[in-house]
Design a protein around this motif. Structure first.
Motif, PDB file in Angstrom:
ATOM      1  N   MET A  41      77.196   3.335  75.000  1.00  0.00           N
ATOM      2  CA  MET A  41      75.840   2.827  75.032  1.00  0.00           C
ATOM      3  C   MET A  41      75.828   1.334  74.711  1.00  0.00           C
ATOM      4  N   ILE A  42      76.482   0.947  73.655  1.00  0.00           N
ATOM      5  CA  ILE A  42      76.520  -0.466  73.271  1.00  0.00           C
ATOM      6  C   ILE A  42      77.316  -1.268  74.296  1.00  0.00           C
ATOM      7  N   SER A  43      78.289  -0.612  74.934  1.00  0.00           N
ATOM      8  CA  SER A  43      79.114  -1.339  75.904  1.00  0.00           C
ATOM      9  C   SER A  43      78.281  -1.843  77.080  1.00  0.00           C
ATOM     10  N   SER A  44      77.284  -1.070  77.502  1.00  0.00           N
ATOM     11  CA  SER A  44      76.448  -1.537  78.610  1.00  0.00           C
ATOM     12  C   SER A  44      75.631  -2.762  78.198  1.00  0.00           C
ATOM     13  N   LEU A  45      75.224  -2.816  76.935  1.00  0.00           N
ATOM     14  CA  LEU A  45      74.495  -3.988  76.454  1.00  0.00           C
ATOM     15  C   LEU A  45      75.400  -5.214  76.416  1.00  0.00           C
ATOM     16  N   VAL A  46      76.605  -5.047  75.889  1.00  0.00           N
ATOM     17  CA  VAL A  46      77.543  -6.173  75.786  1.00  0.00           C
ATOM     18  C   VAL A  46      77.951  -6.669  77.165  1.00  0.00           C
ATOM     19  N   ILE A  47      78.280  -5.754  78.064  1.00  0.00           N
ATOM     20  CA  ILE A  47      78.656  -6.135  79.426  1.00  0.00           C
ATOM     21  C   ILE A  47      77.484  -6.816  80.129  1.00  0.00           C
ATOM     22  N   GLY A  48      76.289  -6.300  79.918  1.00  0.00           N
ATOM     23  CA  GLY A  48      75.102  -6.893  80.534  1.00  0.00           C
ATOM     24  C   GLY A  48      74.844  -8.308  80.059  1.00  0.00           C
ATOM     25  N   ILE A  49      74.958  -8.526  78.756  1.00  0.00           N
ATOM     26  CA  ILE A  49      74.710  -9.865  78.221  1.00  0.00           C
ATOM     27  C   ILE A  49      75.788 -10.837  78.687  1.00  0.00           C
ATOM     28  N   ILE A  50      77.039 -10.394  78.666  1.00  0.00           N
ATOM     29  CA  ILE A  50      78.135 -11.276  79.098  1.00  0.00           C
ATOM     30  C   ILE A  50      77.986 -11.652  80.568  1.00  0.00           C
ATOM     31  N   SER A  51      77.702 -10.679  81.429  1.00  0.00           N
ATOM     32  CA  SER A  51      77.569 -11.002  82.853  1.00  0.00           C
ATOM     33  C   SER A  51      76.327 -11.840  83.132  1.00  0.00           C
ATOM     34  N   LEU A  52      75.265 -11.607  82.384  1.00  0.00           N
ATOM     35  CA  LEU A  52      74.047 -12.407  82.547  1.00  0.00           C
ATOM     36  C   LEU A  52      74.302 -13.860  82.162  1.00  0.00           C
ATOM     37  N   VAL A  53      74.950 -14.068  81.031  1.00  0.00           N
ATOM     38  CA  VAL A  53      75.252 -15.428  80.580  1.00  0.00           C
ATOM     39  C   VAL A  53      76.248 -16.094  81.537  1.00  0.00           C
ATOM     40  N   ALA A  54      77.250 -15.343  82.008  1.00  0.00           N
ATOM     41  CA  ALA A  54      78.229 -15.910  82.935  1.00  0.00           C
ATOM     42  C   ALA A  54      77.570 -16.315  84.254  1.00  0.00           C
ATOM     43  N   GLY A  55      76.673 -15.495  84.764  1.00  0.00           N
ATOM     44  CA  GLY A  55      75.966 -15.816  85.998  1.00  0.00           C
ATOM     45  C   GLY A  55      75.082 -17.040  85.863  1.00  0.00           C
ATOM     46  N   LEU A  56      74.356 -17.121  84.754  1.00  0.00           N
ATOM     47  CA  LEU A  56      73.504 -18.287  84.534  1.00  0.00           C
ATOM     48  C   LEU A  56      74.336 -19.555  84.337  1.00  0.00           C
ATOM     49  N   ALA A  57      75.456 -19.434  83.626  1.00  0.00           N
ATOM     50  CA  ALA A  57      76.329 -20.593  83.406  1.00  0.00           C
ATOM     51  C   ALA A  57      76.958 -21.067  84.718  1.00  0.00           C
ATOM     52  N   LEU A  58      77.380 -20.135  85.555  1.00  0.00           N
ATOM     53  CA  LEU A  58      77.973 -20.506  86.849  1.00  0.00           C
ATOM     54  C   LEU A  58      76.948 -21.208  87.734  1.00  0.00           C
ATOM     55  N   ARG A  59      75.741 -20.683  87.764  1.00  0.00           N
ATOM     56  CA  ARG A  59      74.686 -21.314  88.561  1.00  0.00           C
ATOM     57  C   ARG A  59      74.351 -22.705  88.039  1.00  0.00           C
TER      58      ARG A  59
ATOM     59  N   VAL B 215      71.491  -4.238  81.056  1.00  0.00           N
ATOM     60  CA  VAL B 215      70.569  -4.279  79.914  1.00  0.00           C
ATOM     61  C   VAL B 215      69.470  -3.237  80.095  1.00  0.00           C
ATOM     62  N   TRP B 216      68.996  -3.048  81.326  1.00  0.00           N
ATOM     63  CA  TRP B 216      67.986  -2.038  81.608  1.00  0.00           C
ATOM     64  C   TRP B 216      68.531  -0.633  81.339  1.00  0.00           C
ATOM     65  N   VAL B 217      69.783  -0.380  81.753  1.00  0.00           N
ATOM     66  CA  VAL B 217      70.413   0.914  81.492  1.00  0.00           C
ATOM     67  C   VAL B 217      70.523   1.152  79.989  1.00  0.00           C
ATOM     68  N   TYR B 218      70.880   0.130  79.251  1.00  0.00           N
ATOM     69  CA  TYR B 218      70.966   0.253  77.795  1.00  0.00           C
ATOM     70  C   TYR B 218      69.616   0.632  77.200  1.00  0.00           C
ATOM     71  N   SER B 219      68.557  -0.022  77.661  1.00  0.00           N
ATOM     72  CA  SER B 219      67.232   0.284  77.107  1.00  0.00           C
ATOM     73  C   SER B 219      66.805   1.708  77.463  1.00  0.00           C
ATOM     74  N   ARG B 220      67.125   2.159  78.667  1.00  0.00           N
ATOM     75  CA  ARG B 220      66.793   3.535  79.062  1.00  0.00           C
ATOM     76  C   ARG B 220      67.571   4.549  78.228  1.00  0.00           C
ATOM     77  N   GLU B 221      68.860   4.288  77.976  1.00  0.00           N
ATOM     78  CA  GLU B 221      69.676   5.183  77.154  1.00  0.00           C
ATOM     79  C   GLU B 221      69.129   5.248  75.730  1.00  0.00           C
ATOM     80  N   LYS B 222      68.756   4.097  75.200  1.00  0.00           N
ATOM     81  CA  LYS B 222      68.221   4.039  73.841  1.00  0.00           C
ATOM     82  C   LYS B 222      66.912   4.820  73.752  1.00  0.00           C
ATOM     83  N   LYS B 223      66.065   4.666  74.751  1.00  0.00           N
ATOM     84  CA  LYS B 223      64.792   5.384  74.772  1.00  0.00           C
ATOM     85  C   LYS B 223      65.024   6.893  74.907  1.00  0.00           C
ATOM     86  N   ALA B 224      65.995   7.293  75.719  1.00  0.00           N
ATOM     87  CA  ALA B 224      66.295   8.717  75.893  1.00  0.00           C
ATOM     88  C   ALA B 224      66.811   9.334  74.597  1.00  0.00           C
ATOM     89  N   ILE B 225      67.645   8.605  73.879  1.00  0.00           N
ATOM     90  CA  ILE B 225      68.159   9.111  72.607  1.00  0.00           C
ATOM     91  C   ILE B 225      67.037   9.229  71.585  1.00  0.00           C
TER      92      ILE B 225
END
Length: 87
Positions: free
Chosen positions: A1-19, A69-79
């Motif tokens: 569950m936490i891994s999807s949040l970490v991967i989401g934040i890292i890829s989001l920051v990497a995409g914004l930095a590349l752009r 990040v959306w998947v993480y929020s859905r998992e958290k809400k489901a739990i």
């Protein structure tokens, strides 16, 4: 569950930095008159192609990050709902 949040934040920051990096390089390549300066035609074609591909990769990273990040929020809400149903 936490891994999807970490991967989401890292890829989001990497995409914004590349752009940001691609747009910054493009900005500093311009002269005072607004024209981009290249030393040869081949260099211009190669750099423009690589920048275009880089922007598509950046967009893909941003979308992937947002979805993670959306998947993480859905998992958290489901739990949370599962825990409240058990009480």
């Amino acid at each position: 569950m936490i891994s999807s949040l970490v991967i989401g934040i890292i890829s989001l920051v990497a995409g914004l930095a590349l752009r940001y990096w691609i747009n910054r390089r493009k900005f500093y390549r311009r002269s005072h008159s607004g024209a981009e300066g290249f030393s040869s035609y081949e260099k211009q074609v190669t750099i423009k192609f690589l920048e275009r591909v880089g922007k598509w990769i950046a967009y893909a990273l941003i979308i992937f990050g947002l979805l993670s990040v959306w998947v993480y929020s859905r998992e958290k809400k489901a739990i949370k709902t599962e825990q409240s149903n058990q009480k």
